[in-house]
Design an enzyme around this catalytic site. Structure first.
Site, PDB file in Angstrom:
ATOM      1  N   SER A  60      48.925  -1.729 100.883  1.00 44.58           N
ATOM      2  CA  SER A  60      48.198  -0.863 100.078  1.00 44.58           C
ATOM      3  C   SER A  60      48.937   0.064  99.234  1.00 44.58           C
ATOM      4  CB  SER A  60      47.224   0.119 101.040  1.00 44.58           C
ATOM      5  OG  SER A  60      48.055   0.429 101.744  1.00 44.58           O
TER       6      SER A  60
ATOM      7  N   LYS B  21      44.935   3.039  95.251  1.00 42.67           N
ATOM      8  CA  LYS B  21      43.918   4.136  95.010  1.00 42.67           C
ATOM      9  C   LYS B  21      43.468   4.457  93.384  1.00 42.67           C
ATOM     10  CE  LYS B  21      42.885   6.030  99.194  1.00 42.67           C
ATOM     11  NZ  LYS B  21      41.707   6.071  99.776  1.00 42.67           N
TER      12      LYS B  21
END
Length: 347
Positions: free
Chosen positions: A325, A64
């Protein structure tokens, strides 16, 4: 509503984001994992070579930071002086908080009350102010918009913005730079920032002759929060109620619908979306812990779960890259997994 060509993120946009985030976000490794180390008692040895893109090694433990820093860094000094705000279950919160601190801006994060404590603590440690609301992703967005109207903060949306898509796309660009002959890339999907960015980067790189012309990009998500899969195959953007999406252990994948921009990029560049069960997510987390030194949070393990348990639904591939991720795993959950590993007899 279809986008005009000018609204789609380009390869140049992603390359510019790559330069912008250089020195802040990490160019994460792409680890090759030996096939035999992935073997499970109930599964045959995989027939493909597996590579793990370790976004858990970012400074905030997830991908992110790429999109958040790309967007915050493009704000004017005046906008940054008013502060930035976002709504997030955890990892995007940390990305915005990290980017804001690096650029000298105040950060306000609207988080759901059921967000993992490890993610709340990490966000606070980065100096952000946290505002808690209920579990629905729509509640977070509405509260954030109210605070923008009240205080003039600059909104840094978690996925539905070209700057976010381009920033997350740097992950896909790195994959094809590190493994130009990759056949299949699998990305998690929730709001769609990572999948839309990764697919855009991979497919445009292929068009430019920088990757295999036949490379495929697939999304993976929990079957308990499968709004993206339904949207993709119906070609209609759908929204699932919060009481359905919160059922999954993948807290980063509980978003109720894809973003509009993300959906259009996904329709344009993604080849398919597969769903995995909660049991498969846990199994993939155990495999990652035992086969590598990497740590995957549930949301980060869905891609390996797809590769291991749903190869029959995916296109044939010799080289498969899965995006891990994030690695912001709650300590209690890690203890549970390690206990299960320790109690499993070796064959």
């Amino acid at each position: 509503m279809m986008l005009s060509m000018s609204e789609f993120v380009t390869l140049d946009d992603i390359r510019a984001a790559k330069e912008r985030i250089s020195g802040v976000a990490v160019r994460t490794p792409l680890y090759r994992v030996e096939r035999a180390r992935l073997q499970l008692s109930k599964l045959p040895e995989p027939v493909f070579d597996l590579y793990i893109k370790a976004e858990s090694e970012q400074p905030i433990g997830s991908f992110k930071l790429r999109g958040a820093y790309n967007m915050v860094s493009q704000l004017s000094p005046e906008a940054r002086s008013r502060g930035v705000i976002t709504y997030s279950s955890g990892n995007h919160a940390q990305g915005v908080a990290y980017a804001a601190r690096a650029l000298g801006a105040k950060a306000v994060i609207v988080m759901p009350s059921n967000a993992p404590e490890v993610k709340k603590a990490a966000t606070k440690a980065l100096g952000a102010e946290i505002v808690e609301v209920g579990p629905a992703s729509s509640e977070r967005r509405i509260r954030a918009e109210e605070l923008v109207a009240q205080f003039g903060y600059a909104m840094i949306p978690p996925y539905d913005a070209p700057e976010i898509i381009a920033g997350q796309g740097t992950c896909g660009l790195e994959i094809v730079e590190q493994l130009p002959d990759v056949d299949l890339v699998i990305s998690p999907v929730s709001g769609g920032g990572l999948l839309s960015g990764t697919a855009t980067a991979v497919k445009l790189a292929a068009e430019a002759g920088l990757a295999s012309p036949t490379v495929k990009v697939w999304g993976a998500e929990p079957e308990l929060a499968a709004d993206a899969r339904e949207s993709f195959y119906s070609k209609t953007l759908v929204e699932w109620p919060a009481e359905k999406t919160v059922r999954t252990i993948g807290d980063g994948l509980r978003t109720q619908s894809l973003g509009r921009l993300n959906f259009e990029h996904i329709l344009r560049h993604v080849d398919g979306i597969v769903t995995v069960t909660e049991e498969e997510i846990f199994a993939a987390m155990r495999v990652i812990l035992t086969a590598t030194k990497l740590v995957a949070e549930p949301s980060g393990a869905v891609t390996l779960a797809a590769a291991l348990f749903h190869a029959h639904q995916l296109p044939e591939a010799r080289k498969v890259a899965v995006v891990l991720s994030g690695g912001n795993l709650e300590p209690a959950l890690r203890e549970r997994l390690e206990s299960e590993i320790a109690s499993t007899p070796t064959v």
